[in-house]
Design a protein around this motif. Structure first.
Motif, PDB file in Angstrom:
ATOM      1  N   THR A 103       1.736   1.970  -1.414  1.00  0.00           N
ATOM      2  CA  THR A 103       2.582   0.955  -2.039  1.00  0.00           C
ATOM      3  C   THR A 103       1.701   0.066  -2.889  1.00  0.00           C
ATOM      4  OG1 THR A 103       4.194   0.955  -0.237  1.00  0.00           O
ATOM      5  CG2 THR A 103       4.195  -0.962  -1.688  1.00  0.00           C
ATOM      6  N   GLY A 104       2.070  -0.037  -4.158  1.00  0.00           N
ATOM      7  CA  GLY A 104       1.406  -0.978  -5.053  1.00  0.00           C
ATOM      8  C   GLY A 104       2.187  -2.272  -5.044  1.00  0.00           C
ATOM      9  N   ILE A 105       1.462  -3.381  -5.114  1.00  0.00           N
ATOM     10  CA  ILE A 105       2.098  -4.691  -5.124  1.00  0.00           C
ATOM     11  C   ILE A 105       1.452  -5.538  -6.213  1.00  0.00           C
ATOM     12  CG2 ILE A 105       0.591  -5.501  -3.276  1.00  0.00           C
ATOM     13  CD1 ILE A 105       2.858  -7.326  -2.363  1.00  0.00           C
ATOM     14  N   THR A 122      -1.097   4.036   4.008  1.00  0.00           N
ATOM     15  CA  THR A 122      -0.843   4.279   5.422  1.00  0.00           C
ATOM     16  C   THR A 122      -0.676   5.775   5.629  1.00  0.00           C
ATOM     17  OG1 THR A 122       0.304   2.154   5.595  1.00  0.00           O
ATOM     18  CG2 THR A 122       0.705   3.739   7.356  1.00  0.00           C
ATOM     19  N   LYS A 123      -1.278   6.282   6.681  1.00  0.00           N
ATOM     20  CA  LYS A 123      -1.128   7.697   7.042  1.00  0.00           C
ATOM     21  C   LYS A 123       0.056   7.837   8.000  1.00  0.00           C
ATOM     22  CE  LYS A 123      -5.139   9.082   5.249  1.00  0.00           C
ATOM     23  NZ  LYS A 123      -5.160   9.758   3.991  1.00  0.00           N
ATOM     24  N   GLU A 164      -0.999   5.597  11.009  1.00  0.00           N
ATOM     25  CA  GLU A 164      -2.291   4.914  11.009  1.00  0.00           C
ATOM     26  C   GLU A 164      -2.267   3.941   9.837  1.00  0.00           C
ATOM     27  OE1 GLU A 164      -5.439   7.800  10.769  1.00  0.00           O
ATOM     28  OE2 GLU A 164      -4.897   8.707  12.693  1.00  0.00           O
ATOM     29  N   GLY A 165      -2.104   2.658  10.151  1.00  0.00           N
ATOM     30  CA  GLY A 165      -2.061   1.657   9.094  1.00  0.00           C
ATOM     31  C   GLY A 165      -0.851   0.756   9.223  1.00  0.00           C
ATOM     32  N   ASP A 166      -0.457   0.185   8.105  1.00  0.00           N
ATOM     33  CA  ASP A 166       0.580  -0.838   8.033  1.00  0.00           C
ATOM     34  C   ASP A 166       1.978  -0.210   8.035  1.00  0.00           C
ATOM     35  OD1 ASP A 166       2.364  -2.856   7.225  1.00  0.00           O
ATOM     36  OD2 ASP A 166       0.994  -3.685   5.733  1.00  0.00           O
ATOM     37  N   ILE A 175       3.659  -6.513   3.900  1.00  0.00           N
ATOM     38  CA  ILE A 175       3.906  -7.939   4.091  1.00  0.00           C
ATOM     39  C   ILE A 175       2.613  -8.732   4.306  1.00  0.00           C
ATOM     40  CG2 ILE A 175       4.980  -9.618   5.649  1.00  0.00           C
ATOM     41  CD1 ILE A 175       6.968  -8.228   3.844  1.00  0.00           C
ATOM     42  N   SER A 176       1.706  -8.225   5.130  1.00  0.00           N
ATOM     43  CA  SER A 176       0.463  -8.945   5.400  1.00  0.00           C
ATOM     44  C   SER A 176      -0.360  -9.120   4.122  1.00  0.00           C
ATOM     45  CB  SER A 176      -0.355  -8.214   6.470  1.00  0.00           C
ATOM     46  OG  SER A 176      -1.547  -8.922   6.743  1.00  0.00           O
TER      47      SER A 176
END
Length: 191
Positions: A103-105, A122-123, A164-166, A175-176
Protein backbone atom coordinates in the motif's frame (compact mmCIF):
# COMPACT_ATOMS: atom_id res chain seq x y z
CA UNK A 1 -7.18 21.32 10.22
CA UNK A 2 -9.43 19.86 7.54
CA UNK A 3 -8.57 16.25 6.68
CA UNK A 4 -9.62 14.81 3.33
CA UNK A 5 -9.46 11.20 2.19
CA UNK A 6 -8.88 11.01 -1.58
CA UNK A 7 -10.40 7.57 -1.94
CA UNK A 8 -13.76 5.96 -2.60
CA UNK A 9 -12.71 2.84 -0.67
CA UNK A 10 -15.26 2.01 2.02
CA UNK A 11 -12.53 0.14 3.90
CA UNK A 12 -10.25 3.17 4.13
CA UNK A 13 -13.18 5.30 5.18
CA UNK A 14 -14.11 2.76 7.88
CA UNK A 15 -10.53 2.57 9.19
CA UNK A 16 -10.34 6.36 9.61
CA UNK A 17 -13.83 6.48 11.13
CA UNK A 18 -12.84 3.83 13.67
CA UNK A 19 -10.19 6.26 14.94
CA UNK A 20 -12.85 8.87 15.60
CA UNK A 21 -11.15 11.12 13.08
CA UNK A 22 -13.20 13.93 11.56
CA UNK A 23 -12.59 13.85 7.82
CA UNK A 24 -14.37 14.06 4.52
CA UNK A 25 -14.10 12.04 1.34
CA UNK A 26 -13.37 13.62 -2.03
CA UNK A 27 -12.67 11.15 -4.83
CA UNK A 28 -9.73 11.99 -7.04
CA UNK A 29 -11.40 10.91 -10.27
CA UNK A 30 -8.02 10.10 -11.83
CA UNK A 31 -7.33 7.21 -14.14
CA UNK A 32 -5.30 4.73 -12.11
CA UNK A 33 -2.19 4.25 -14.20
CA UNK A 34 1.53 4.42 -13.50
CA UNK A 35 4.68 3.69 -15.52
CA UNK A 36 6.46 2.55 -12.37
CA UNK A 37 7.41 -1.12 -12.49
CA UNK A 38 8.36 -1.91 -8.88
CA UNK A 39 5.23 -2.43 -6.78
CA UNK A 40 6.33 -0.09 -3.98
CA UNK A 41 6.99 2.73 -6.45
CA UNK A 42 3.79 1.91 -8.35
CA UNK A 43 1.52 2.27 -5.30
CA UNK A 44 3.35 5.38 -4.07
CA UNK A 45 2.97 6.95 -7.51
CA UNK A 46 -0.76 6.24 -7.65
CA UNK A 47 -1.31 7.42 -4.07
CA UNK A 48 0.55 10.63 -4.92
CA UNK A 49 -1.55 11.33 -8.02
CA UNK A 50 -4.79 10.70 -6.11
CA UNK A 51 -3.82 12.96 -3.21
CA UNK A 52 -2.41 15.73 -5.41
CA UNK A 53 -5.46 15.76 -7.71
CA UNK A 54 -7.71 16.42 -4.71
CA UNK A 55 -5.28 18.89 -3.07
CA UNK A 56 -5.34 20.99 -6.26
CA UNK A 57 -9.13 21.31 -5.96
CA UNK A 58 -8.86 22.82 -2.47
CA UNK A 59 -7.86 26.36 -1.68
CA UNK A 60 -7.82 26.22 2.08
CA UNK A 61 -5.89 24.75 4.95
CA UNK A 62 -6.24 20.99 4.58
CA UNK A 63 -4.29 17.76 4.37
CA UNK A 64 -5.22 15.17 1.79
CA UNK A 65 -4.57 11.45 2.22
CA UNK A 66 -4.18 9.28 -0.87
CA UNK A 67 -3.61 5.52 -0.90
CA UNK A 68 -3.36 2.64 -3.34
CA UNK A 69 -3.05 -1.10 -2.68
CA UNK A 70 -1.90 -3.99 -4.85
CA UNK A 71 -1.18 -7.67 -4.34
CA UNK A 72 2.01 -9.13 -5.82
CA UNK A 73 2.79 -12.78 -6.49
CA UNK A 74 5.67 -14.03 -8.67
CA UNK A 75 6.53 -10.40 -9.52
CA UNK A 76 3.05 -9.99 -11.03
CA UNK A 77 0.79 -7.20 -9.80
CA UNK A 78 -2.78 -8.31 -9.10
CA UNK A 79 -5.30 -5.52 -8.91
CA UNK A 80 -9.09 -5.95 -8.81
CA UNK A 81 -10.47 -8.89 -10.80
CA UNK A 82 -12.66 -8.02 -13.77
CA UNK A 83 -14.83 -11.14 -13.60
CA UNK A 84 -15.40 -14.54 -11.95
CA UNK A 85 -12.77 -16.28 -14.09
CA UNK A 86 -10.07 -13.72 -13.26
CA UNK A 87 -10.98 -13.88 -9.55
CA UNK A 88 -10.61 -17.68 -9.65
CA UNK A 89 -7.23 -17.44 -11.42
CA UNK A 90 -5.97 -14.92 -8.86
CA UNK A 91 -7.10 -16.92 -5.84
CA UNK A 92 -5.72 -20.15 -7.30
CA UNK A 93 -2.32 -18.47 -7.79
CA UNK A 94 -2.26 -17.15 -4.20
CA UNK A 95 -3.14 -20.33 -2.34
CA UNK A 96 -0.65 -22.39 -0.37
CA UNK A 97 2.05 -19.72 -0.23
CA UNK A 98 2.98 -16.18 0.66
CA UNK A 99 2.27 -13.16 -1.47
CA UNK A 100 2.93 -9.50 -0.73
CA UNK A 101 0.46 -6.68 -0.26
CA UNK A 102 1.80 -3.19 -0.96
CA UNK A 103 0.00 0.00 0.00
CA UNK A 104 1.33 3.37 -1.02
CA UNK A 105 0.32 6.36 1.07
CA UNK A 106 0.72 10.06 0.32
CA UNK A 107 -0.23 13.01 2.51
CA UNK A 108 -0.37 16.43 0.83
CA UNK A 109 -0.85 19.83 2.52
CA UNK A 110 -3.18 21.64 0.12
CA UNK A 111 -2.04 25.22 0.71
CA UNK A 112 1.60 24.68 -0.33
CA UNK A 113 1.56 21.13 -1.78
CA UNK A 114 4.12 19.86 0.71
CA UNK A 115 3.84 16.10 0.54
CA UNK A 116 5.19 12.94 2.09
CA UNK A 117 4.81 9.57 0.48
CA UNK A 118 5.74 6.14 1.70
CA UNK A 119 4.64 2.53 1.45
CA UNK A 120 4.04 -0.51 3.59
CA UNK A 121 4.37 -4.16 2.66
CA UNK A 122 2.84 -7.18 4.34
CA UNK A 123 3.25 -10.88 3.58
CA UNK A 124 0.02 -12.91 3.48
CA UNK A 125 -0.39 -16.69 3.33
CA UNK A 126 -3.59 -18.02 1.73
CA UNK A 127 -4.31 -21.62 2.73
CA UNK A 128 -4.74 -24.42 0.21
CA UNK A 129 -8.33 -24.46 -1.02
CA UNK A 130 -10.53 -26.83 -2.95
CA UNK A 131 -11.95 -25.41 -6.16
CA UNK A 132 -15.43 -25.53 -4.62
CA UNK A 133 -14.19 -23.37 -1.72
CA UNK A 134 -12.68 -20.85 -4.14
CA UNK A 135 -15.93 -20.59 -6.09
CA UNK A 136 -17.98 -20.36 -2.88
CA UNK A 137 -15.75 -17.51 -1.75
CA UNK A 138 -16.12 -15.77 -5.13
CA UNK A 139 -19.90 -16.18 -4.81
CA UNK A 140 -19.85 -14.02 -1.65
CA UNK A 141 -19.18 -11.14 -4.06
CA UNK A 142 -16.61 -9.45 -1.86
CA UNK A 143 -13.71 -10.30 -4.16
CA UNK A 144 -14.63 -8.00 -7.04
CA UNK A 145 -13.46 -4.65 -5.70
CA UNK A 146 -10.38 -5.96 -3.88
CA UNK A 147 -6.79 -6.21 -5.06
CA UNK A 148 -5.89 -9.89 -5.31
CA UNK A 149 -9.59 -10.89 -5.20
CA UNK A 150 -9.93 -11.22 -1.41
CA UNK A 151 -10.83 -9.15 1.64
CA UNK A 152 -8.97 -10.14 4.79
CA UNK A 153 -11.56 -8.32 6.91
CA UNK A 154 -14.52 -10.22 5.45
CA UNK A 155 -15.10 -13.81 4.37
CA UNK A 156 -11.46 -13.68 3.26
CA UNK A 157 -10.53 -14.16 6.91
CA UNK A 158 -11.55 -17.79 6.36
CA UNK A 159 -8.89 -18.31 3.69
CA UNK A 160 -5.99 -16.29 5.16
CA UNK A 161 -3.85 -18.56 7.31
CA UNK A 162 -1.25 -16.04 8.52
CA UNK A 163 0.31 -12.66 7.90
CA UNK A 164 3.69 -11.10 8.54
CA UNK A 165 3.38 -7.35 8.97
CA UNK A 166 0.66 -4.73 9.26
CA UNK A 167 -2.88 -6.14 9.14
CA UNK A 168 -4.35 -2.72 8.31
CA UNK A 169 -2.05 -2.49 5.31
CA UNK A 170 -3.80 -5.56 3.89
CA UNK A 171 -7.17 -3.89 4.49
CA UNK A 172 -5.89 -0.90 2.48
CA UNK A 173 -4.44 1.76 4.79
CA UNK A 174 -1.37 1.38 7.03
CA UNK A 175 -2.82 3.29 9.98
CA UNK A 176 0.34 3.29 12.12
CA UNK A 177 2.42 4.72 9.26
CA UNK A 178 -0.27 7.35 8.58
CA UNK A 179 -0.26 8.30 12.29
CA UNK A 180 3.53 8.81 12.17
CA UNK A 181 3.44 10.90 8.97
CA UNK A 182 0.64 13.15 10.22
CA UNK A 183 2.39 13.73 13.55
CA UNK A 184 5.98 14.08 12.36
CA UNK A 185 5.48 15.99 9.10
CA UNK A 186 2.24 17.94 9.59
CA UNK A 187 1.91 18.40 13.37
CA UNK A 188 -1.42 16.55 13.45
CA UNK A 189 -1.75 14.36 16.52
CA UNK A 190 -4.33 11.60 16.56
CA UNK A 191 -3.51 10.68 20.17
Amino acid sequence: MRIVLASKSPRRKELLSNLGLKFEVIESGIEEYSNEKHPSKYVMDLSFHKAMAVAKKLNEEAVVIGADTVVVVDDKVLEKPKDREEAYTMLKSLQGRFHTVYTGITVVRAQDFKYVRDFEETKVWIKKLEDEEIFNYIDTGECYDKAGAYAIQGFGALIVEKIEGDYFNVVGLPISKLFDILKREFGIRLL
